[in-house]
Design a protein around this motif. Structure first.
Motif, PDB file in Angstrom:
ATOM      1  N   PHE A   1      14.312   4.491  -6.414  1.00 43.74           N
ATOM      2  CA  PHE A   1      13.157   5.038  -5.700  1.00 43.74           C
ATOM      3  C   PHE A   1      13.782   4.029  -4.639  1.00 43.74           C
ATOM      4  CE2 PHE A   1       8.826   4.032  -3.572  1.00 43.74           C
ATOM      5  CZ  PHE A   1       8.613   4.637  -3.430  1.00 43.74           C
ATOM      6  N   LEU A   2      13.556   2.676  -4.656  1.00 38.63           N
ATOM      7  CA  LEU A   2      14.298   2.045  -3.619  1.00 38.63           C
ATOM      8  C   LEU A   2      15.171   2.626  -2.640  1.00 38.63           C
ATOM      9  CD1 LEU A   2      12.977  -1.855  -4.875  1.00 38.63           C
ATOM     10  CD2 LEU A   2      11.790  -0.085  -3.586  1.00 38.63           C
TER      11      LEU A   2
ATOM     12  N   ASP B   1       8.868   9.965 -13.872  1.00 38.13           N
ATOM     13  CA  ASP B   1       8.777   8.016 -14.082  1.00 38.13           C
ATOM     14  C   ASP B   1      10.014   7.460 -13.122  1.00 38.13           C
ATOM     15  OD1 ASP B   1       6.878   7.328 -16.565  1.00 38.13           O
ATOM     16  OD2 ASP B   1       9.542   8.519 -17.906  1.00 38.13           O
ATOM     17  N   GLY B   2      10.349   8.212 -12.254  1.00 33.31           N
ATOM     18  CA  GLY B   2      10.770   7.865 -11.329  1.00 33.31           C
ATOM     19  C   GLY B   2      12.746   6.888 -11.145  1.00 33.31           C
ATOM     20  N   VAL B   3      13.059   7.763 -11.934  1.00 37.12           N
ATOM     21  CA  VAL B   3      14.617   7.157 -13.118  1.00 37.12           C
ATOM     22  C   VAL B   3      16.012   8.492 -13.042  1.00 37.12           C
ATOM     23  CG1 VAL B   3      13.623   5.298 -13.767  1.00 37.12           C
ATOM     24  CG2 VAL B   3      13.946   8.052 -15.569  1.00 37.12           C
ATOM     25  N   VAL B   4      17.153   8.281 -12.128  1.00 37.66           N
ATOM     26  CA  VAL B   4      17.880   8.751 -12.852  1.00 37.66           C
ATOM     27  C   VAL B   4      17.949   9.332 -14.376  1.00 37.66           C
ATOM     28  CG1 VAL B   4      20.883   9.224 -13.029  1.00 37.66           C
ATOM     29  CG2 VAL B   4      19.138   9.158 -10.748  1.00 37.66           C
ATOM     30  N   VAL B   5      18.150   7.919 -15.030  1.00 39.77           N
ATOM     31  CA  VAL B   5      17.771   7.660 -16.498  1.00 39.77           C
ATOM     32  C   VAL B   5      17.726   6.174 -16.826  1.00 39.77           C
ATOM     33  CG1 VAL B   5      20.739   7.702 -16.364  1.00 39.77           C
ATOM     34  CG2 VAL B   5      19.556   8.725 -18.497  1.00 39.77           C
ATOM     35  N   ASP B   6      16.851   6.099 -17.999  1.00 35.47           N
ATOM     36  CA  ASP B   6      16.947   5.469 -18.685  1.00 35.47           C
ATOM     37  C   ASP B   6      18.055   4.453 -18.250  1.00 35.47           C
ATOM     38  OD1 ASP B   6      16.177   2.910 -19.247  1.00 35.47           O
ATOM     39  OD2 ASP B   6      15.241   4.101 -22.029  1.00 35.47           O
ATOM     40  N   ILE B   7      17.929   2.942 -17.779  1.00 38.42           N
ATOM     41  CA  ILE B   7      18.842   2.808 -17.229  1.00 38.42           C
ATOM     42  C   ILE B   7      19.058   2.063 -19.543  1.00 38.42           C
ATOM     43  CG2 ILE B   7      17.979   0.685 -17.368  1.00 38.42           C
ATOM     44  CD1 ILE B   7      20.175   0.407 -15.189  1.00 38.42           C
ATOM     45  N   GLY B   8      18.822   1.907 -20.131  1.00 42.90           N
ATOM     46  CA  GLY B   8      18.509   0.824 -21.235  1.00 42.90           C
ATOM     47  C   GLY B   8      19.497   1.589 -22.681  1.00 42.90           C
TER      48      GLY B   8
ATOM     49  N   PRO C   1       1.022  -1.245   0.257  1.00 42.28           N
ATOM     50  CA  PRO C   1       0.212  -0.118  -0.233  1.00 42.28           C
ATOM     51  C   PRO C   1       0.991   1.579  -0.014  1.00 42.28           C
ATOM     52  CG  PRO C   1      -0.567  -1.830   1.764  1.00 42.28           C
ATOM     53  CD  PRO C   1       0.591  -1.591   0.501  1.00 42.28           C
ATOM     54  N   GLU C   2       1.575   0.998   0.518  1.00 40.63           N
ATOM     55  CA  GLU C   2       2.936   2.907   0.378  1.00 40.63           C
ATOM     56  C   GLU C   2       3.206   3.389  -0.229  1.00 40.63           C
ATOM     57  OE1 GLU C   2       5.719   1.713   3.516  1.00 40.63           O
ATOM     58  OE2 GLU C   2       6.629   3.242   3.592  1.00 40.63           O
ATOM     59  N   PHE C   3       3.078   1.605  -1.198  1.00 41.70           N
ATOM     60  CA  PHE C   3       4.220   2.488  -2.947  1.00 41.70           C
ATOM     61  C   PHE C   3       2.963   2.891  -3.861  1.00 41.70           C
ATOM     62  CE2 PHE C   3       7.532  -0.647  -1.160  1.00 41.70           C
ATOM     63  CZ  PHE C   3       8.648   0.771  -0.707  1.00 41.70           C
ATOM     64  N   ALA C   4       1.743   2.692  -3.486  1.00 41.68           N
ATOM     65  CA  ALA C   4       0.614   3.030  -4.828  1.00 41.68           C
ATOM     66  C   ALA C   4       0.644   3.635  -5.203  1.00 41.68           C
ATOM     67  CB  ALA C   4      -0.511   3.295  -3.529  1.00 41.68           C
ATOM     68  N   GLY C   5       1.093   3.811  -6.705  1.00 43.37           N
ATOM     69  CA  GLY C   5       0.565   5.241  -7.320  1.00 43.37           C
ATOM     70  C   GLY C   5       2.280   5.662  -7.763  1.00 43.37           C
ATOM     71  N   LYS C   6       3.361   5.057  -7.189  1.00 46.40           N
ATOM     72  CA  LYS C   6       4.939   4.748  -7.087  1.00 46.40           C
ATOM     73  C   LYS C   6       5.632   4.122  -8.310  1.00 46.40           C
ATOM     74  CE  LYS C   6       5.119   8.188  -3.752  1.00 46.40           C
ATOM     75  NZ  LYS C   6       5.630   9.302  -4.732  1.00 46.40           N
ATOM     76  N   GLN C   7       6.188   4.591  -9.014  1.00 44.75           N
ATOM     77  CA  GLN C   7       6.770   3.532  -9.559  1.00 44.75           C
ATOM     78  C   GLN C   7       8.320   3.140  -9.072  1.00 44.75           C
ATOM     79  OE1 GLN C   7       6.422   2.536 -13.174  1.00 44.75           O
ATOM     80  NE2 GLN C   7       6.307   4.629 -13.837  1.00 44.75           N
ATOM     81  N   THR C   8       8.695   1.934  -8.242  1.00 41.01           N
ATOM     82  CA  THR C   8       9.597   0.952  -7.500  1.00 41.01           C
ATOM     83  C   THR C   8      10.961   1.066  -8.246  1.00 41.01           C
ATOM     84  OG1 THR C   8       8.284  -1.008  -7.415  1.00 41.01           O
ATOM     85  CG2 THR C   8       7.489   0.511  -6.425  1.00 41.01           C
TER      86      THR C   8
END
Lengths: 135, 135, 135, 135, 135, 135
Positions: free
Chosen positions: A86-87, B46-53, A75-82
């Motif tokens: 982020f982690l 998107d939760g990234v520093v950069v697209d890893i691909g 639940p805590e990560f709802a709507g997030k890209q993990t």
């Protein structure tokens, strides 16, 4: 500046949303080998940055709620890209809290910065580093 | 500060000039395992520093012209000592260009610093770190 | 006996059935760093066990259908526990087939044995080794 | 900023005083794999941070008096807790002296900072980083 | 043949007798990173060689009496040279006993061979491999 | 069966002939991190497979004539493809000779097998293993 770093790991499932992620939009997973480094200007009277046993315990306590989980269902990560980034920050926040709460014991009060590194494979990793005080 | 780091490698021949280099004045070679870290103050939507691909692709494109080459014959390096330090900077310059050109896609525009590490053996490595803007 | 070994990786989700597996009964995941070793009594006229480029390609082709998947949804694995051991054998079977089919090119016909190692973390791994002929 | 890092190791016995250390209060020991990184704003005319051969020699000379010793019996360490952190700083001090004395040869005069990392196991390490001038 | 391997570590002091050992005749110490591999002809109904959790627990139980010890004072080792080779065999014997006693749970009864590897530094290691039955 | 393994490295240039080798037909190079394992049925009265110091020295003596060389110019290798596999066997032959000559000191006479592993990058390696007697 002194530092001590300890290592543990988690095994999780998750998926991403958006075409940026290509095949990683499908439900997949990862082993994250997690390194947490504690930075301190000087060492304590005992000659340590922090008790390495307590550092390992605090990391294990932080990782417990994530381990063997599908992060899409947390639940805590709802709507997030993990993402790995982020982690890294999530674990950093928990470790900084543990530090401010005194969980790390003697030396913990003087820790200035923390860096959390997540190794996702032999060719990719991410990390977050920041001050303990106001992360 | 967030970071993402990707890894690839090259296998090259070269030689050095000057007695400082001892036996390395002879034509010899090296496998360089190359790590490139991208630093960004915050992560993207998107939760990234950069697209890893794309990061992997940009690194591969940068390493291509060096791989399986005798660096003594590369016109661009004429008159240079192609030390591990020099090559770290060379790859840094190319990766910073790729970043400024937009090759890294979403997130690339916010990358503040890059660090390029070349591992030349299990007991020696070198790196160069600098800002993307005016390296 | 000669051997050549190449490395790649996959990132998958899966779960296990039965209390032996404890928390791993929940949907979770893993990064498997995969090493495949090819054993040959002698080297070819070209001085190789097998063309290392083709070995990398064959491994990538084998791993493709598994990568970024939830193995619980892969029809071929229905009713199976997709443990690290099981997957080592699965990848072994595919690599031995590739070898017998001639996908590995010159040298491939003389490969006697194959070993597939899956590293699931910095503290655990599994492998399967057997003859190419009738594993 | 450029850096070059070299690796060597020592095998020592020691013990700690105080309940913080738990079972490590008993006489035990460690292998420390030691990395020393030299940081320099720019490279020399020869294209190096420092002569890597001399860097290896200076590290070996620094580690010699510690190697195969019971640190509890080393007069210089009397009354000290020879933790991984403490030893990182001790080796840093010796390497910074070697640098200021000119032991590192051409390039050594421009080294701005040094970082000494001691890996005590596959799950723990410590380091000290500071300026060469007046650490 | 299938195998599963788990990792842990110990930190010990010891010394050797005889000029073969040079400076290692002095009291010194080591971190041994210990890998134990379990070999089994086939996997169990659960798809494993052995329960990896129990394997980790059995290894930890075996290493406990050695960890944070001066091996020169361990009665069981009186008159012995506690070399890396000797310790590999000692840990092998204990792990084989654990296996025969049933400590490894389901699958443990079918383990044919065990290999114990002790990494003493980044440049040296030793191992012992033998049958579980009557090594 | 007992084993002891030691590590060193070489940095060489070379090229290959024949389209099998693709871009590696050009003059290029490699760092080979070299592991040599000595296998012995039992340990000596001193509790060792072989004196680890002498093993390191014998490996260094074997690698010396190859290090910092262009292998295309080494008369002994004329007409040969100096692949990783070929070099594994070449170093094996030299180490087996050293063993039979008694260079390894006490314990060396009982070494049954030797394995030589050459790591050419983080994703590829080769090895040769055979009996000391009549390889």
């Amino acid at each position: 500046m002194y530092a001590v770093e300890v290592r543990d790991h988690i095994m999780i499932a998750h998926s991403f949303r958006g075409e940026l992620f290509g095949p990683a939009q499908r439900l997949h997973g990862a082993t994250f080998v997690v390194d947490v480094a504690f930075f301190r200007e000087d060492i304590t009277e005992d000659g340590v940055v922090v008790d390495i046993g307590r550092a390992h315990d605090a990391l294990k306590a932080t990782l417990g709620p994530l381990n063997y989980r599908n992060l899409d269902d947390v639940p805590e990560f709802a709507g997030k890209q993990t993402t790995t980034e982020f982690l890294s920050r999530h674990i950093f926040d928990r470790m900084a809290q543990a530090c401010r709460r005194g969980d790390l014991g003697p030396g913990g009060e003087g820790i200035a910065r923390i860096r959390v590194t997540l190794h996702e494979s032999h060719v990719a990793r991410a990390w977050y580093e920041g001050p303990v005080s106001g992360a």
